[in-house]
Every structure is written in structure tokens, then in C-alpha cells.
Design a protein around this motif. Structure first.
Motif, mmCIF file in Angstrom:
data_model
loop_
_atom_site.group_PDB
_atom_site.id
_atom_site.type_symbol
_atom_site.label_atom_id
_atom_site.label_comp_id
_atom_site.label_asym_id
_atom_site.label_seq_id
_atom_site.Cartn_x
_atom_site.Cartn_y
_atom_site.Cartn_z
ATOM 1 N N GLU A 1 -2.121 54.246 65.980
ATOM 2 C CA GLU A 1 -1.354 54.699 67.332
ATOM 3 C C GLU A 1 -1.322 56.085 67.449
ATOM 4 O O GLU A 1 -0.983 56.882 66.267
ATOM 5 C CB GLU A 1 0.147 53.915 67.202
ATOM 6 N N THR B 1 1.448 52.041 72.263
ATOM 7 C CA THR B 1 1.832 51.013 72.502
ATOM 8 C C THR B 1 3.132 50.592 72.375
ATOM 9 O O THR B 1 3.932 51.350 71.622
ATOM 10 C CB THR B 1 1.038 49.828 71.410
ATOM 11 N N GLN C 1 4.268 47.423 72.283
ATOM 12 C CA GLN C 1 4.460 45.860 71.781
ATOM 13 C C GLN C 1 5.351 46.254 70.488
ATOM 14 O O GLN C 1 5.451 47.139 70.030
ATOM 15 C CB GLN C 1 3.152 45.377 71.566
ATOM 16 N N LYS D 1 5.942 46.126 66.642
ATOM 17 C CA LYS D 1 5.125 46.757 65.563
ATOM 18 C C LYS D 1 5.825 47.123 64.692
ATOM 19 O O LYS D 1 7.099 47.384 64.442
ATOM 20 C CB LYS D 1 4.539 48.118 66.442
ATOM 21 N N TRP E 1 -4.346 45.760 73.937
ATOM 22 C CA TRP E 1 -3.535 45.115 72.822
ATOM 23 C C TRP E 1 -3.599 43.764 72.885
ATOM 24 O O TRP E 1 -2.973 43.205 71.906
ATOM 25 C CB TRP E 1 -1.989 45.905 72.673
#
Ligand SMILES: [Zn+2]
Ligand SMILES: [Zn+2]
Length: 224
Positions: free
Chosen positions: A85, A120, A122, A124, A163
């Protein structure tokens, strides 16, 4: 308290567990607390699964008699997927503006956006906190060092794009011809997607640890 995250070391090989532990659990009180974060109030536990198993009791997990729906997860599982990332909100000051032209060119040439494919929001482990507001990195109360981002629990689990897990892709889409950033989810899978928490206005809870101080102290930040 309701269970929010449970990760075994064997499932997340890149996550460093404190010596003698192999299980990370996060629970929180699913009410709005009138502290500086004004959200659910979490606790983080590093445990040994061998000791937990020894004292395990079967049965229904306890449910709170009262809870704020924004902080009450529905049961779901994770399918950890390693990824590299790049920073979003944590881009060094001014760098975003410098790169802006290149981001635009990238989008024109290739059809994708830096923020869609390289960052991202999301949930994680590792990477950068999934901030939805400007960063608010905590310093360790014990040693003053900036703490390490451990994991983010975020409301955003988009059922599309870069993703999206391969297993959840819409089978009607031609997988080979569709670039990952155009991937759409199987409508059947979408129904059961994610933990279902809005976390305020689609925010996130971010956990930080200090690995210098004994007992790996932690803290959290919340934004929405
Ligand atoms: Zn509480
Ligand atoms: Zn410290």
C-alpha cells in the motif's frame, strides 16, 4: 463488550505478535462514549491460543442488551490478502500536489486513479491508517515515540474495484478482459459483505502500538 477482530498469527504472517502470543483480539463497548473520540470504546488483547483453548467454553457469544448499531458488527470472516500500500492522507506534505499532474496523466493513459489502486480504505493490518480525515498519529504515552499503525477497522468495504477478492467477483464479468479496478462483485456475495458497521459517517477505528515499551501498549483513534 462485543468481539470485533480476531486474528491468528498463522493467518497474518507479516503481523509481529509479542512473544508468547499468537492470537490478537479486539473487543469494544458498542456505545457512544463521551470521551475525546466520541465512539465505541475498544480493548485490545494479545493472547496465546493454547491457553484460550484450554479454558474455552462453547455456546452463543454474549450480546449487549443495548448498543449503537454503528458499532455492532455482524459475524463475518476475513480472507487476508497481502498487498503493498502507498500513502493516501499520509503522503508527505506537498507531495500530493507535486504528483497531481502525474496522477492525472496516469488516469488518462491507463484509466485508473492512484487512490483507487495504490491506497486502500478497507479494514487492514499494517499499511497506512484508513483515515477519512487528516492524520492524527498518536505518540506513545510511555516513551513519546510515534506509535506504529497496527490495524484499521473501517466502514468502507466497497463491493467493487482493485481490492475486491477474486472469489467475490461477479462471474458474469469476463475476468480476463476486465481490469481489476473495474471489477464488480457477485451480487450474491455482496449481501454478506463485510461487518456491516457504518462507524458514524463511514469512518474508521485505527489501532496503534508501541513496540519499544514493555507490554506493547496500544491506543486508538477514530474518525468519521
Ligand atoms: Zn462503554
Ligand atoms: Zn513507548
Amino acid at each position: 463488550m462485543v468481539p470485533v477482530v480476531q486474528l491468528y498469527a498463522r493467518n497474518v504472517p507479516d503481523l509481529v505478535f509479542p512473544a508468547g502470543t499468537d492470537l490478537l483480539q479486539i473487543l469494544w463497548c458498542p456505545l457512544v462514549h463521551e470521551d475525546d473520540q466520541y465512539a465505541a470504546n475498544p480493548r485490545l488483547y494479545w493472547r496465546s491460543s493454547a491457553l484460550i483453548a484450554a479454558g474455552a467454553t462453547a455456546g452463543e457469544p454474549p450480546r449487549p442488551h443495548t448498543a449503537e448499531g454503528d458499532y455492532l458488527p455482524r459475524p463475518c470472516t476475513v480472507s487476508p490478502t497481502p498487498a503493498v500500500e502507498y500513502p493516501n492522507w499520509d503522503l508527505p506534505e506537498g507531495l500530493g500536489e507535486l504528483l497531481d499532474e502525474r496522477f492525472e496523466a496516469l488516469k488518462d493513459e491507463r484509466g485508473y486513479d492512484y487512490f483507487e489502486v495504490a491506497t486502500t480504505q478497507q479494514s487492514k493490518v499494517g499499511g497506512y491508517p484508513g483515515w477519512t480525515q487528516p492524520p492524527d498519529w498518536p505518540d506513545c504515552a510511555g516513551c513519546g515515540t510515534r506509535m506504529e499503525h497496527l490495524l484499521s477497522v473501517t466502514a468502507t468495504e466497497p463491493g467493487m474495484g482493485r481490492w475486491l477478492p477474486l472469489d467475490d467477483r461477479d462471474p458474469r464479468q469476463d475476468g480476463d478482459a476486465t481490469p481489476s479496478w473495474r471489477a464488480e462483485a457477485d451480487p450474491g456475495a455482496l449481501v454478506a459483505f463485510g461487518h456491516g458497521m457504518d462507524l458514524g459517517d463511514l469512518g474508521g477505528m485505527y489501532f496503534f502500538v508501541c513496540r519499544i515499551c514493555p507490554d506493547t501498549p496500544y491506543t486508538h483513534r477514530y474518525d468519521c
